[in-house]
Design a protein around this motif. Structure first.
Motif, PDB file in Angstrom:
ATOM      1  N   PHE A  39       1.615  -9.832  -4.579  1.00  0.00           N
ATOM      2  CA  PHE A  39       0.372  -9.058  -4.507  1.00  0.00           C
ATOM      3  C   PHE A  39      -0.043  -8.562  -5.882  1.00  0.00           C
ATOM      4  CE2 PHE A  39       1.527  -8.664  -0.011  1.00  0.00           C
ATOM      5  CZ  PHE A  39       0.296  -8.764   0.604  1.00  0.00           C
ATOM      6  N   GLU A  40      -1.339  -8.380  -6.090  1.00  0.00           N
ATOM      7  CA  GLU A  40      -1.867  -7.751  -7.302  1.00  0.00           C
ATOM      8  C   GLU A  40      -1.866  -6.244  -7.062  1.00  0.00           C
ATOM      9  OE1 GLU A  40      -5.697  -9.513  -8.053  1.00  0.00           O
ATOM     10  OE2 GLU A  40      -4.790 -11.272  -8.965  1.00  0.00           O
ATOM     11  N   HIS A  41      -0.725  -5.622  -7.291  1.00  0.00           N
ATOM     12  CA  HIS A  41      -0.521  -4.219  -6.931  1.00  0.00           C
ATOM     13  C   HIS A  41      -1.482  -3.266  -7.626  1.00  0.00           C
ATOM     14  CE1 HIS A  41       3.117  -4.606  -4.447  1.00  0.00           C
ATOM     15  NE2 HIS A  41       3.293  -5.709  -5.162  1.00  0.00           N
ATOM     16  N   ASP A  42      -1.913  -3.601  -8.827  1.00  0.00           N
ATOM     17  CA  ASP A  42      -2.812  -2.694  -9.538  1.00  0.00           C
ATOM     18  C   ASP A  42      -4.199  -2.617  -8.907  1.00  0.00           C
ATOM     19  OD1 ASP A  42      -3.177  -5.347 -10.375  1.00  0.00           O
ATOM     20  OD2 ASP A  42      -3.948  -4.742 -12.335  1.00  0.00           O
ATOM     21  N   THR A  43      -4.515  -3.500  -7.969  1.00  0.00           N
ATOM     22  CA  THR A  43      -5.818  -3.458  -7.301  1.00  0.00           C
ATOM     23  C   THR A  43      -5.732  -2.912  -5.879  1.00  0.00           C
ATOM     24  OG1 THR A  43      -5.646  -5.703  -6.410  1.00  0.00           O
ATOM     25  CG2 THR A  43      -6.582  -5.466  -8.633  1.00  0.00           C
ATOM     26  N   ILE A  60       5.837  -0.636  -5.445  1.00  0.00           N
ATOM     27  CA  ILE A  60       4.811  -0.027  -6.298  1.00  0.00           C
ATOM     28  C   ILE A  60       3.668   0.506  -5.447  1.00  0.00           C
ATOM     29  CG2 ILE A  60       3.112  -0.526  -8.098  1.00  0.00           C
ATOM     30  CD1 ILE A  60       5.075  -2.776  -9.018  1.00  0.00           C
ATOM     31  N   THR A  61       3.170  -0.305  -4.570  1.00  0.00           N
ATOM     32  CA  THR A  61       2.079   0.058  -3.669  1.00  0.00           C
ATOM     33  C   THR A  61       2.692   0.539  -2.367  1.00  0.00           C
ATOM     34  OG1 THR A  61       0.772  -1.737  -4.642  1.00  0.00           O
ATOM     35  CG2 THR A  61      -0.011  -0.830  -2.547  1.00  0.00           C
ATOM     36  N   PRO A  62       2.174   1.637  -1.794  1.00  0.00           N
ATOM     37  CA  PRO A  62       2.709   2.063  -0.493  1.00  0.00           C
ATOM     38  C   PRO A  62       2.615   0.942   0.532  1.00  0.00           C
ATOM     39  CG  PRO A  62       1.281   3.758  -1.406  1.00  0.00           C
ATOM     40  CD  PRO A  62       1.130   2.536  -2.282  1.00  0.00           C
ATOM     41  N   VAL A  63       3.678   0.809   1.313  1.00  0.00           N
ATOM     42  CA  VAL A  63       3.795  -0.246   2.311  1.00  0.00           C
ATOM     43  C   VAL A  63       4.028   0.397   3.666  1.00  0.00           C
ATOM     44  CG1 VAL A  63       5.229  -2.188   3.078  1.00  0.00           C
ATOM     45  CG2 VAL A  63       4.736  -1.898   0.654  1.00  0.00           C
ATOM     46  N   LEU A  64       3.340  -0.103   4.685  1.00  0.00           N
ATOM     47  CA  LEU A  64       3.531   0.380   6.051  1.00  0.00           C
ATOM     48  C   LEU A  64       3.608  -0.808   6.985  1.00  0.00           C
ATOM     49  CD1 LEU A  64       3.599   2.740   8.128  1.00  0.00           C
ATOM     50  CD2 LEU A  64       1.121   2.443   8.330  1.00  0.00           C
ATOM     51  N   GLY A  65       4.621  -0.800   7.816  1.00  0.00           N
ATOM     52  CA  GLY A  65       4.769  -1.846   8.815  1.00  0.00           C
ATOM     53  C   GLY A  65       4.636  -1.278  10.207  1.00  0.00           C
ATOM     54  N   PHE A  66       4.648  -2.160  11.169  1.00  0.00           N
ATOM     55  CA  PHE A  66       4.529  -1.783  12.568  1.00  0.00           C
ATOM     56  C   PHE A  66       5.652  -2.456  13.334  1.00  0.00           C
ATOM     57  CE2 PHE A  66       0.418  -1.501  10.612  1.00  0.00           C
ATOM     58  CZ  PHE A  66      -0.002  -0.230  10.995  1.00  0.00           C
ATOM     59  N   ALA A  67       6.306  -1.698  14.196  1.00  0.00           N
ATOM     60  CA  ALA A  67       7.383  -2.231  15.025  1.00  0.00           C
ATOM     61  C   ALA A  67       6.859  -2.318  16.452  1.00  0.00           C
ATOM     62  CB  ALA A  67       8.602  -1.311  14.960  1.00  0.00           C
ATOM     63  N   LEU A  90     -10.447   2.444   0.735  1.00  0.00           N
ATOM     64  CA  LEU A  90      -9.118   1.965   0.379  1.00  0.00           C
ATOM     65  C   LEU A  90      -9.118   0.452   0.209  1.00  0.00           C
ATOM     66  CD1 LEU A  90      -7.035   4.156   2.845  1.00  0.00           C
ATOM     67  CD2 LEU A  90      -7.231   4.437   0.370  1.00  0.00           C
ATOM     68  N   CYS A  91      -8.382  -0.019  -0.771  1.00  0.00           N
ATOM     69  CA  CYS A  91      -8.164  -1.453  -0.963  1.00  0.00           C
ATOM     70  C   CYS A  91      -6.822  -1.770  -0.315  1.00  0.00           C
ATOM     71  CB  CYS A  91      -8.146  -1.802  -2.437  1.00  0.00           C
ATOM     72  SG  CYS A  91      -9.756  -1.602  -3.214  1.00  0.00           S
ATOM     73  N   VAL A  92      -6.853  -2.583   0.722  1.00  0.00           N
ATOM     74  CA  VAL A  92      -5.679  -2.826   1.546  1.00  0.00           C
ATOM     75  C   VAL A  92      -5.301  -4.298   1.506  1.00  0.00           C
ATOM     76  CG1 VAL A  92      -4.695  -2.588   3.862  1.00  0.00           C
ATOM     77  CG2 VAL A  92      -6.433  -0.949   3.081  1.00  0.00           C
ATOM     78  N   GLY A  93      -4.029  -4.554   1.263  1.00  0.00           N
ATOM     79  CA  GLY A  93      -3.482  -5.894   1.361  1.00  0.00           C
ATOM     80  C   GLY A  93      -2.728  -6.010   2.672  1.00  0.00           C
ATOM     81  N   VAL A  94      -2.570  -7.216   3.154  1.00  0.00           N
ATOM     82  CA  VAL A  94      -1.837  -7.458   4.399  1.00  0.00           C
ATOM     83  C   VAL A  94      -0.828  -8.567   4.158  1.00  0.00           C
ATOM     84  CG1 VAL A  94      -1.998  -8.207   6.809  1.00  0.00           C
ATOM     85  CG2 VAL A  94      -3.791  -6.754   5.836  1.00  0.00           C
ATOM     86  N   LEU A  95       0.401  -8.321   4.570  1.00  0.00           N
ATOM     87  CA  LEU A  95       1.422  -9.357   4.572  1.00  0.00           C
ATOM     88  C   LEU A  95       1.587  -9.795   6.017  1.00  0.00           C
ATOM     89  CD1 LEU A  95       4.699  -9.429   2.636  1.00  0.00           C
ATOM     90  CD2 LEU A  95       4.668 -10.095   5.017  1.00  0.00           C
TER      91      LEU A  95
END
Length: 186
Positions: free
Chosen positions: A98-102, A7-14, A37-42
């Motif tokens: 994650f709370e994707h709507d935020t 739902i929310t764009p996701v970007l990872g790093f290799a 931007l409101c950014v979440g981190v996994l």
């Protein structure tokens, strides 16, 4: 580009070194937040990690048998869930919490298998091979030295954090980046 199924764009790093991924996310995070931007981190860590300490009520309640413990205040909350897995849960399972709507964007600061776009971090002085040839999810390589890459892989300057922020915004959040272009011009 790899299309994210989330739902929310996701970007990872290799990167061969976990510290390189974490340090870059620590650097980019405030720059993305400064642009609204409101950014979440996994961030994945060792299986037996602890968020609290012995002697804290939350620790004692988990030790007493709480399978789920919601720690809450007026400023933050955390849900601690005790689980036994035969295997590491899939990325989709982690992202579901994650709370994707935020959120506008989720950055993955650890090596996580899954189908989502990644930026490879490459420092030739570390003497590691480029990874993009074996990972179709890599959309760009950020390096501290000039590289010759195939046309389908973007080349970024690892030391130009503004360039990295612009790339992330225009690649993953193009409507936002266009609407607020002045925030990404520098």
């Amino acid at each position: 580009m790899t299309v994210s199924p989330f739902i929310t764009p996701v970007l990872g790093f290799a990167a061969p070194r976990a510290n390189d991924r974490t340090q870059l996310v620590k650097t980019l995070l405030p720059l993305l937040c400064e642009r609204g931007l409101c950014v979440g981190v996994l961030w994945q860590t060792e299986p037996q990690f602890e968020l609290d300490k012995p002697g804290r009520d939350s620790f004692d309640l988990r030790q007493a048998g709480a399978q789920q413990l919601l720690v809450t205040s007026s400023q933050r909350w955390a849900l601690l869930v005790e689980r036994e897995f035969e295997h590491e849960p899939r990325l989709e399972e982690h992202l579901a919490h994650f709370e994707h709507d935020t959120l506008d964007l989720i950055l993955i600061a650890s090596h996580a298998p899954g189908r989502f776009p990644r930026i490879e971090l490459h420092r030739p002085t570390h003497d590691h091979r480029l990874m993009f040839g074996n990972d179709a999810s890599i959309i760009a390589v950020a390096s501290d030295s000039p590289l010759i890459l195939p046309d389908h892989i973007d080349c970024l300057n690892l030391n130009d954090h503004g360039e990295l922020v612009r790339y992330i915004a225009y690649t993953l959040l193009p409507e936002y980046a266009e609407r607020y272009a002045e925030l990404f011009s520098s």
